[in-house]
Design a protein around this motif. Sequence first.
Motif, PDB file in Angstrom:
ATOM      1  N   GLY A  68       0.920  -1.272  -0.007  1.00 45.62           N
ATOM      2  CA  GLY A  68      -0.018  -0.008   0.128  1.00 45.62           C
ATOM      3  C   GLY A  68       0.939   1.445   0.190  1.00 45.62           C
ATOM      4  O   GLY A  68       0.338   2.238   0.203  1.00 45.62           O
ATOM      5  N   LYS A  69       2.056   1.357  -0.306  1.00 45.05           N
ATOM      6  CA  LYS A  69       2.969   2.362  -0.348  1.00 45.05           C
ATOM      7  C   LYS A  69       2.346   3.505  -1.272  1.00 45.05           C
ATOM      8  O   LYS A  69       2.376   4.664  -0.644  1.00 45.05           O
ATOM      9  CB  LYS A  69       4.469   1.964  -0.562  1.00 45.05           C
ATOM     10  N   THR A  70       2.214   3.003  -2.432  1.00 46.77           N
ATOM     11  CA  THR A  70       1.797   4.297  -3.352  1.00 46.77           C
ATOM     12  C   THR A  70       0.056   4.611  -2.981  1.00 46.77           C
ATOM     13  O   THR A  70      -0.322   5.576  -3.079  1.00 46.77           O
ATOM     14  CB  THR A  70       1.496   3.897  -4.947  1.00 46.77           C
ATOM     15  N   PHE A  71      -0.809   3.657  -2.858  1.00 53.41           N
ATOM     16  CA  PHE A  71      -2.029   3.806  -2.620  1.00 53.41           C
ATOM     17  C   PHE A  71      -2.421   4.692  -1.373  1.00 53.41           C
ATOM     18  O   PHE A  71      -3.151   5.654  -1.439  1.00 53.41           O
ATOM     19  CB  PHE A  71      -2.706   2.459  -2.492  1.00 53.41           C
ATOM     20  N   LEU A  72      -1.512   4.226  -0.335  1.00 52.49           N
ATOM     21  CA  LEU A  72      -1.860   5.452   0.951  1.00 52.49           C
ATOM     22  C   LEU A  72      -1.249   6.732   0.688  1.00 52.49           C
ATOM     23  O   LEU A  72      -1.803   7.628   1.147  1.00 52.49           O
ATOM     24  CB  LEU A  72      -1.222   4.503   2.137  1.00 52.49           C
ATOM     25  N   ALA A  73      -0.237   6.843   0.042  1.00 50.12           N
ATOM     26  CA  ALA A  73       0.524   8.186  -0.224  1.00 50.12           C
ATOM     27  C   ALA A  73      -0.797   8.764  -1.209  1.00 50.12           C
ATOM     28  O   ALA A  73      -0.761  10.053  -0.836  1.00 50.12           O
ATOM     29  CB  ALA A  73       1.768   8.071  -1.207  1.00 50.12           C
ATOM     30  N   VAL A  74      -1.174   8.372  -2.015  1.00 50.59           N
ATOM     31  CA  VAL A  74      -2.353   9.272  -3.023  1.00 50.59           C
ATOM     32  C   VAL A  74      -3.479   9.444  -2.046  1.00 50.59           C
ATOM     33  O   VAL A  74      -3.977  10.615  -2.199  1.00 50.59           O
ATOM     34  CB  VAL A  74      -2.601   8.230  -4.273  1.00 50.59           C
ATOM     35  N   ALA A  75      -3.891   8.413  -1.232  1.00 53.44           N
ATOM     36  CA  ALA A  75      -5.222   8.934  -0.344  1.00 53.44           C
ATOM     37  C   ALA A  75      -4.683   9.997   0.681  1.00 53.44           C
ATOM     38  O   ALA A  75      -5.648  10.931   0.830  1.00 53.44           O
ATOM     39  CB  ALA A  75      -5.543   7.770   0.537  1.00 53.44           C
ATOM     40  N   MET A  76      -3.381  10.156   1.173  1.00 56.23           N
ATOM     41  CA  MET A  76      -2.954  11.453   1.838  1.00 56.23           C
ATOM     42  C   MET A  76      -2.768  12.464   1.013  1.00 56.23           C
ATOM     43  O   MET A  76      -3.422  13.778   1.474  1.00 56.23           O
ATOM     44  CB  MET A  76      -1.700  10.909   2.489  1.00 56.23           C
ATOM     45  N   ALA A  77      -2.599  12.634  -0.267  1.00 54.58           N
ATOM     46  CA  ALA A  77      -2.475  13.510  -1.104  1.00 54.58           C
ATOM     47  C   ALA A  77      -3.823  14.126  -1.428  1.00 54.58           C
ATOM     48  O   ALA A  77      -4.116  15.312  -1.202  1.00 54.58           O
ATOM     49  CB  ALA A  77      -1.910  13.145  -2.304  1.00 54.58           C
TER      50      ALA A  77
END
Length: 339
Positions: free
Chosen positions: A144-153
């Motif tokens: 979930g590295k990228t998915f969670l970063a996008v969610a935070m963005a």
Amino acid sequence: MTEKIVLTQSDEATSAIFGAFDANVRMIERAFDVRISNRSRDTDAGDALSVVGEAESCALAARVLEYLKRMVGDGESLSEQSVEYVIGIVRDGIEDGESGFSRDVICVTNRGKPIKAKTIGQKRYIDMIEKNTVVLGTGPAGTGKTFLAVAMAVEALRDKSVSRIILTRPAVEAGERLGFLPGDLQSKIDPYLRPLYDALFEMLGGENYQRYLERGTIEIAPLAYMRGRTLDDSFIILDEAQNTTPEQMKMFLTRLGYNSKAVVTGDLSQTDLPSGQKSGLAIAARVLSGIDGIGIFEFSERDVVRHRLVREIISAYEKYERSEAQRGRGSDGAKGQRK
């Protein structure tokens, strides 16, 4: 033999904990060699779950049930992967001091689905992004590295903490020279940026995403297009950063402007750089360690939230690579002795 009792909030909670055809409790029974049964109470206040076995095993199994009860109470659905994960962290004693994976919703998707951390590692990663200006997140696929970063963005954009989101990846397969591909710039870079599109589509929906894109509120571009820019008031994500060179990584990190946050993600075990080329992400993780405002987080295979087999595949490859490395060192030693 020892018996432990775990009380549930409702019959529905008991059913969710047991799972379809009691699959969840069967996993717990096999893991700790205990027997779990349901003792219905006369009131509407739920059930009493009985755990019978050796004292230590009963205590561990009861902790798993308490953890699952808390997840159900928070509205989480239990899957084979999540139950297996809870069993693992309880068995290893690493759940102590944690109040759950995350009771806080990071953001809500266009369809109303809340996005939360699914593992303790994910929760710590999210906390690190909140507290730092730059975060390097490394680890295997499916964590979930990228998915969670996008969610935070997306959440930062919605609450107006930033005015735009910038997503970028190195287009290694095309050597960052996209001219020979057919079509305009967007069609040339689409294959390399598709995972970022998918995450944004889930968060925002197609219509909102397109509107943000047209306004320039969201920008998706290959890493080469970041050169020479200063990125103010932005949430910037560099994905697949294991495929950057040290020069590219330095170039990207020095684009950071005022009121901006950057998250760099990558899997150092899946580098596509030419043989002998050092990864900019690997070097950055060493060079930037200890700098205030920069967080470095490493996921493990335990944080994989895809199919159970993904975690086992990662573990199998890691074991194979360690074995090959040891064999290589032994072979070098033997050559030295023959000389």
